[in-house]
Design a protein around this motif. Structure first.
Motif, PDB file in Angstrom:
ATOM      1  N   SER A  65      -4.759  19.493 -64.857  1.00 17.82           N
ATOM      2  CA  SER A  65      -4.051  19.264 -63.604  1.00 17.82           C
ATOM      3  C   SER A  65      -4.010  17.767 -63.304  1.00 17.82           C
ATOM      4  N   ILE A  66      -3.737  17.427 -62.049  1.00 20.19           N
ATOM      5  CA  ILE A  66      -3.647  16.032 -61.617  1.00 20.19           C
ATOM      6  C   ILE A  66      -4.453  15.866 -60.341  1.00 20.19           C
ATOM      7  N   CYS A  67      -5.241  14.842 -60.276  1.00 21.09           N
ATOM      8  CA  CYS A  67      -5.957  14.529 -59.038  1.00 21.09           C
ATOM      9  C   CYS A  67      -4.938  14.256 -57.929  1.00 21.09           C
ATOM     10  N   GLY A  68      -5.313  14.630 -56.697  1.00 20.22           N
ATOM     11  CA  GLY A  68      -4.395  14.452 -55.573  1.00 20.22           C
ATOM     12  C   GLY A  68      -4.930  13.565 -54.481  1.00 20.22           C
ATOM     13  N   GLN A  69      -5.886  12.701 -54.807  1.00 19.96           N
ATOM     14  CA  GLN A  69      -6.529  11.928 -53.746  1.00 19.96           C
ATOM     15  C   GLN A  69      -5.941  10.541 -53.537  1.00 19.96           C
ATOM     16  N   CYS A  70      -5.032  10.119 -54.388  1.00 22.56           N
ATOM     17  CA  CYS A  70      -4.351   8.838 -54.198  1.00 22.56           C
ATOM     18  C   CYS A  70      -3.112   8.836 -55.080  1.00 22.56           C
ATOM     19  N   PRO A  71      -2.297   7.792 -55.072  1.00 22.51           N
ATOM     20  CA  PRO A  71      -1.068   7.797 -55.873  1.00 22.51           C
ATOM     21  C   PRO A  71      -1.275   7.617 -57.374  1.00 22.51           C
ATOM     22  N   PRO A  89     -14.693   6.932 -58.450  1.00 20.99           N
ATOM     23  CA  PRO A  89     -15.765   7.643 -57.731  1.00 20.99           C
ATOM     24  C   PRO A  89     -15.290   8.818 -56.886  1.00 20.99           C
ATOM     25  N   LYS A  90     -14.078   8.731 -56.328  1.00 19.27           N
ATOM     26  CA  LYS A  90     -13.647   9.829 -55.472  1.00 19.27           C
ATOM     27  C   LYS A  90     -13.029  10.980 -56.255  1.00 19.27           C
ATOM     28  N   GLY A  91     -12.669  10.756 -57.525  1.00 13.75           N
ATOM     29  CA  GLY A  91     -12.029  11.810 -58.300  1.00 13.75           C
ATOM     30  C   GLY A  91     -12.874  13.050 -58.447  1.00 13.75           C
ATOM     31  N   HIS A  92     -14.187  12.868 -58.552  1.00 15.54           N
ATOM     32  CA  HIS A  92     -15.091  13.998 -58.745  1.00 15.54           C
ATOM     33  C   HIS A  92     -15.339  14.779 -57.457  1.00 15.54           C
ATOM     34  N   LEU A  93     -14.852  14.271 -56.336  1.00 16.29           N
ATOM     35  CA  LEU A  93     -15.127  14.897 -55.045  1.00 16.29           C
ATOM     36  C   LEU A  93     -14.083  15.928 -54.646  1.00 16.29           C
ATOM     37  N   ALA A 109     -11.618   1.425 -51.455  1.00 13.01           N
ATOM     38  CA  ALA A 109     -11.529   2.344 -52.588  1.00 13.01           C
ATOM     39  C   ALA A 109     -11.764   3.801 -52.193  1.00 13.01           C
ATOM     40  N   MET A 110     -12.646   4.064 -51.266  1.00 10.34           N
ATOM     41  CA  MET A 110     -12.966   5.441 -50.915  1.00 10.34           C
ATOM     42  C   MET A 110     -12.039   6.023 -49.858  1.00 10.34           C
ATOM     43  N   HIS A 111     -11.046   5.271 -49.431  1.00 11.59           N
ATOM     44  CA  HIS A 111     -10.172   5.758 -48.369  1.00 11.59           C
ATOM     45  C   HIS A 111      -9.389   7.001 -48.788  1.00 11.59           C
ATOM     46  N   ALA A 112      -8.854   6.992 -50.017  1.00 10.40           N
ATOM     47  CA  ALA A 112      -8.123   8.142 -50.566  1.00 10.40           C
ATOM     48  C   ALA A 112      -6.980   8.575 -49.666  1.00 10.40           C
ATOM     49  N   GLU A 113      -6.284   7.599 -49.079  1.00 12.21           N
ATOM     50  CA  GLU A 113      -5.138   7.876 -48.207  1.00 12.21           C
ATOM     51  C   GLU A 113      -5.500   8.835 -47.074  1.00 12.21           C
ATOM     52  N   GLY A 114      -6.727   8.767 -46.606  1.00 10.65           N
ATOM     53  CA  GLY A 114      -7.157   9.588 -45.495  1.00 10.65           C
ATOM     54  C   GLY A 114      -7.668  10.957 -45.884  1.00 10.65           C
ATOM     55  N   ARG A 115      -7.533  11.330 -47.178  1.00  6.33           N
ATOM     56  CA  ARG A 115      -7.922  12.676 -47.568  1.00  6.33           C
ATOM     57  C   ARG A 115      -9.424  12.812 -47.808  1.00  6.33           C
ATOM     58  N   SER A 116     -10.171  11.731 -47.629  1.00  7.95           N
ATOM     59  CA  SER A 116     -11.625  11.805 -47.801  1.00  7.95           C
ATOM     60  C   SER A 116     -12.366  11.711 -46.474  1.00  7.95           C
ATOM     61  N   ALA A 117     -11.639  11.732 -45.369  1.00  3.44           N
ATOM     62  CA  ALA A 117     -12.264  11.468 -44.072  1.00  3.44           C
ATOM     63  C   ALA A 117     -13.281  12.522 -43.676  1.00  3.44           C
ATOM     64  N   ASN A 118     -13.153  13.743 -44.208  1.00  5.37           N
ATOM     65  CA  ASN A 118     -14.072  14.805 -43.812  1.00  5.37           C
ATOM     66  C   ASN A 118     -15.014  15.202 -44.953  1.00  5.37           C
ATOM     67  N   ILE A 119     -15.229  14.267 -45.891  1.00  4.10           N
ATOM     68  CA  ILE A 119     -16.125  14.533 -47.014  1.00  4.10           C
ATOM     69  C   ILE A 119     -17.386  13.681 -46.850  1.00  4.10           C
ATOM     70  N   PRO A 120     -18.533  14.270 -46.562  1.00  2.00           N
ATOM     71  CA  PRO A 120     -19.743  13.468 -46.369  1.00  2.00           C
ATOM     72  C   PRO A 120     -20.084  12.599 -47.570  1.00  2.00           C
ATOM     73  N   GLN A 121     -19.860  13.126 -48.795  1.00  3.26           N
ATOM     74  CA  GLN A 121     -20.172  12.342 -49.982  1.00  3.26           C
ATOM     75  C   GLN A 121     -19.304  11.090 -50.064  1.00  3.26           C
ATOM     76  N   ALA A 122     -18.020  11.221 -49.700  1.00  3.19           N
ATOM     77  CA  ALA A 122     -17.140  10.057 -49.708  1.00  3.19           C
ATOM     78  C   ALA A 122     -17.591   9.046 -48.663  1.00  3.19           C
ATOM     79  N   ILE A 123     -17.966   9.536 -47.503  1.00  5.43           N
ATOM     80  CA  ILE A 123     -18.448   8.652 -46.441  1.00  5.43           C
ATOM     81  C   ILE A 123     -19.718   7.932 -46.892  1.00  5.43           C
ATOM     82  N   ALA A 124     -20.595   8.652 -47.574  1.00  6.65           N
ATOM     83  CA  ALA A 124     -21.845   8.051 -48.046  1.00  6.65           C
ATOM     84  C   ALA A 124     -21.575   6.952 -49.066  1.00  6.65           C
ATOM     85  N   GLN A 125     -20.608   7.165 -49.957  1.00  2.00           N
ATOM     86  CA  GLN A 125     -20.280   6.131 -50.933  1.00  2.00           C
ATOM     87  C   GLN A 125     -19.554   4.967 -50.284  1.00  2.00           C
ATOM     88  N   PHE A 126     -18.819   5.266 -49.258  1.00  2.00           N
ATOM     89  CA  PHE A 126     -18.064   4.236 -48.545  1.00  2.00           C
ATOM     90  C   PHE A 126     -18.986   3.304 -47.757  1.00  2.00           C
TER      91      PHE A 126
END
Length: 829
Positions: free
Chosen positions: A57-63, A95-99, A709-726
């Motif tokens: 498949s294709i990751c959907g967290q950024c362009p 880093p965000k691809g695995h999330l 880098a961890m912004h992910a076009e706003g799609r990481s805003a509700n991921i605690p792991q992304a926030i922790a890395q950010f």
């Protein structure tokens, strides 16, 4: 067993499930995400309890659109890796691809279609959503749209979209829906909040209304303006890979000069960081061009030369245009005489604050280190002079002959798709062709009395225009992959506007726009859907990825493309017949894949089934190359076929002259409007020239709000792991930190860690100060990250929202939202 259902190795399985299990333990302790149970099942599978499947498949967290391998066991996702056979991912992810699993199993996702029962809308209003069936949802929308069309008011329907992914999203679904239904406001995209300034700068100079592709691996010099290569420039994952090669393995090592307003990851890793005054990138580029010409460093085989070979570019002196013969450029003598002869490094120092000697060094390096690339993005064109800045920067590529050259930059080829299941031209009724909507202006282009003639779309203006009734108010608005209540400047105007529209939201998550909605038609996440995705500009040769469902949708949700088809089938007249013929997103993809039969990919993809199995189709090489001023086309064995000037004009330099234009014929074709609307100098309005940016906000500090880098076009805003890395990069547990120079902090009595109040004409927000010498003394930097009042349990109540104090100003040429043009004041809170 085929590639789509490959058994994984024990080693890779244990690595995937073990790493993910550790992450899951953390998140279960925080919020008991019961959807993440599959990890224990994955371990059981290794012991013989189930089969582990790899889905392409294709990751959907950024362009970036990286190819991914999704590992599932018994219908549950437990790991995501980069696809080894995908040319962007190359087996790697950022880093965000695995999330992605945390997006899939987000406990705050919408579970099915719902309608609002509370007529009041606002931040503190409970929508009181109640479940409904998809049949009722589709009928509700179709009845409303049919009624508008029957009244001749179809223009009052707006379809707004953000990250459209490909033909199955935009080309076959979204655009035809608006054409057949009959609304100038369907669709309105988000590109005016992204990179329209870049696109128009290219169109005005080399005739290509697009983003560039880049041959980084063969470049020897990168001059980067405001494109944070190692944090937020696409494709981020591949950028990190190529950076490792060009900066460590390659011989000679690629030199990098980076231009920005504060020290970030790219600036720290570059050979030279130039911290420029916000909005003055164009002045810096003009001075570099001045040095390249006065010191005779231009690429003569591409640009041309003086007839006697003597360099007559002298500071402050005009040249005789008849004495200079251009080859693949147009207007150099006019540009020099009118603008460039006086744009010295000393002059630019006074504008940019960059010392003149550093400008000269940069210009000499760029002018003598072939091949070289000058690239830019939002940092340079997010201002009222943004297109001019972009034209000046892009002109440097022409001066050193980098266009379409090895180690230079080009434009992206499209995939060899087959035709869609139906052609919308065959389903246009008289209303679609000649209805009253044809005489109605678009609502997004009315923010100024003289309009925005060259703008593609201006989603940031719609809320304000609706509130003012300019030129009318919308009745119904549908949103896909965009959240204007949060992401636009002066965001509260959109929030207020939605109170008087019927709002259809399709986000999988309860974001700000969704909480103002009357109807929720929840989308699938990217691991539950069918979708195609041609690459964003990458290396020029065509690349098309496919997204296939790794699992069945967890809830009663539908892929947006199928949602729009479902509604379209119920629209009266030929529109309904078109969407019945389209049938489904999967059917669209099957038709597109027929094009691969005649054009099989380098990886053996030749039809729909092999596309699914491999995850992508691509065909190398890029078809065209410029070598020392001569253009060649690929003949199947090499770049051996010489191109005529007419062929170059048709395929590459698509301007009126068939050359790179320092004096733009495209802008000249809009002369009357440009001069009237912008008040620009008639002598140089259509060439790269210096124009001071118009700053807004009323403060004394420039307010810059970059993405990280961890912004992910706003799609990481509700991921605690992304926030922790950010957090380690830009802030503490609840905040993104506001960077302040020590001189400002001392004058304001502010210490590191103090709570501060940041004010503009629109209002004020609170933040925590980070006192640092790594940002300019005249600039305050606060990343665009937090401040959500909706979206989920972890996104809410975290920091302040920068767009609440970012004034709405748009570039009059491109329509680009000027995110970085605001000024603020700061004080200790």
């Amino acid at each position: 067993m085929d590639d789509h259902t490959t058994k994984v190795t024990r080693r890779r399985f244990l690595k995937a499930s073990g790493v993910a299990a550790g992450a899951t333990g953390t998140i279960l302790g925080a919020g008991q995400l019961t959807g993440l149970k599959p990890l224990s099942e994955a371990h059981a599978a290794e012991a013989g309890g189930g089969q582990t499947i790899v889905n392409k498949s294709i990751c959907g967290q950024c362009p970036a659109r990286c190819g991914i391998d999704i590992y599932t066991t018994n219908g549950r996702v437990h790991a995501i890796y980069g696809n080894n056979d995908h040319p962007i991912a190359n087996g790697k992810l950022c880093p965000k691809g695995h999330l992605g699993t945390y997006i899939l199993y987000d406990p705050d996702r919408f579970k099915g279609p719902m309608k609002r029962t509370n007529p009041n809308k606002g931040r503190n209003e409970d929508p009181k959503f109640v479940p409904i069936s998809w049949d009722e949802a589709f009928k509700t929308v179709a009845d409303r749209l049919n009624a508008l069309r029957d009244k001749g008011e179809s223009h009052k329907f707006g379809l707004f979209f953000g990250r459209g992914w490909g033909a199955s999203d935009v080309g076959v679904n979204i655009v035809p829906f608006g054409q057949l239904y009959g609304s100038p406001n369907a669709p309105i995209g988000h590109s005016s909040m992204c990179s329209d300034g870049s696109v128009l700068a290219k169109q005005c100079t080399d005739g290509n209304a697009s983003y560039n592709s880049y041959d980084y691996r063969n470049a020897n010099y990168l001059l980067i303006f405001g494109a944070n290569f190692l944090e937020a420039f696409r494709p981020y994952n591949n950028n990190m890979q190529v950076w490792g090669y060009i900066r460590r393995e390659k011989t000679p090592r690629t030199s990098v000069t980076y231009v920005d307003v504060h020290m970030n990851a790219t600036a720290a890793a570059a050979d030279r960081a130039l911290l420029v005054k916000p909005g003055t990138d164009g002045a810096l580029a003009l001075a570099i061009a001045h040095v390249i010409l006065t010191e005779g460093l231009w690429e003569r085989s591409f640009v041309g030369d003086f007839s006697d070979g003597v360099n007559r570019f002298k500071t402050g002196e005009s040249i005789d245009p008849s004495g200079f013969t251009e080859k693949w450029t147009h207007g150099l003598a006019q540009w020099w005489n009118t603008e460039l002869k006086d744009r010295t490094p000393k002059w630019a120092e006074g504008i940019t604050s960059i010392p003149a000697d550093l400008i000269v060094k940069t210009a000499r390096e760029f002018g003598t280190t072939r091949p070289a690339i000058a690239l830019f993005e939002r940092g340079a064109h997010n201002h009222s002079n943004g297109v001019l800045n972009g034209m000046a920067i892009h002109s440097l590529n022409a001066l050193v002959g980098s266009l379409f050259a090895e180690g230079g930059l080009a434009y992206q080829m499209g995939p060899a798709y087959g035709p869609a299941p139906a052609d919308p031209k065959d389903y246009m009724d008289d209303y679609a062709k000649n209805g009253p909507h044809k005489k109605m202006p678009r609502i997004d282009l009315q923010g100024h009395e003289d309009g925005y003639l060259m703008a593609k779309n201006m989603i940031q203006e719609v809320g304000t225009n609706h509130l003012a009734g300019k030129p009318y108010k919308l009745d119904t608005a549908m949103f896909y992959m965009t959240n204007p209540c949060f992401s636009t400047p002066k965001a509260k105007d959109w929030e207020e506007a939605l109170k008087s529209m019927y709002v259809i939201a399709t986000s999988p998550f309860p974001d700000e726009t969704s909480m103002m909605a009357d109807l929720i038609l929840p989308d699938t996440t990217y691991m539950e859907r069918w979708q195609d995705a041609p690459t964003y500009p990458f290396q020029g040769w065509p690349l098309a990825q496919i997204r296939t469902p790794a699992i069945k949708p967890l809830y009663d949700v539908k892929t947006f493309g199928d949602t729009l088809i479902g509604i379209g089938k119920l629209i009266n007249g030929p529109t309904g017949e078109y969407f019945k013929k389209i049938e489904s997103v999967e059917n669209i993809l099957r038709h597109l894949a027929k094009g691969f039969e005649a054009n099989p990919g380098d990886n053996g993809v030749k039809d729909f089934e092999t596309w699914k199995a491999k995850g992508c189709w691509y065909k190398k090489p890029y078809h065209w190359r410029q070598v020392r001023g001569e253009f060649f086309e690929w003949d199947g064995k090499g770049w051996n076929k010489p191109m005529t000037p007419d062929e170059v004009k048709a395929k590459l330099l698509k301007t009126a002259t068939g050359r790179f234009e320092f004096v733009s014929s495209y802008m000249a074709s809009k002369k009357d409007w440009v001069l009237k609307a912008t008040g620009r100098d008639a002598a140089k309005y259509n060439m790269p020239h210096w124009e001071p940016p118009k700053y807004t906000g009323g403060g004394d500090l420039h307010f810059i709000t970059p993405k990280t880098a961890m912004h992910a076009e706003g799609r990481s805003a509700n991921i605690p792991q992304a926030i922790a890395q950010f957090q380690p990069a830009v802030g503490g547990n609840k905040q993104a930190l506001a960077e302040l120079h020590p001189s400002v902090a001392k004058a304001k009595g502010i210490r590191n860690g103090d709570r501060i109040r940041i004010k503009s004409d629109l209002g004020e927000i609170l933040a925590i100060a980070k006192v640092t010498e790594l940002t300019r003394p005249d600039t305050l930097v606060l990343p665009f990250e937090h401040g959500h009042w909706a979206g989920g349990r972890w996104s809410k109540g975290r920091g302040s929202h920068v767009d609440e104090i970012t004034p709405q100003q748009s570039d009059r040429i491109s329509g680009m939202a000027n995110y970085y043009t605001g000024k603020v004041s700061v004080e200790k809170a």
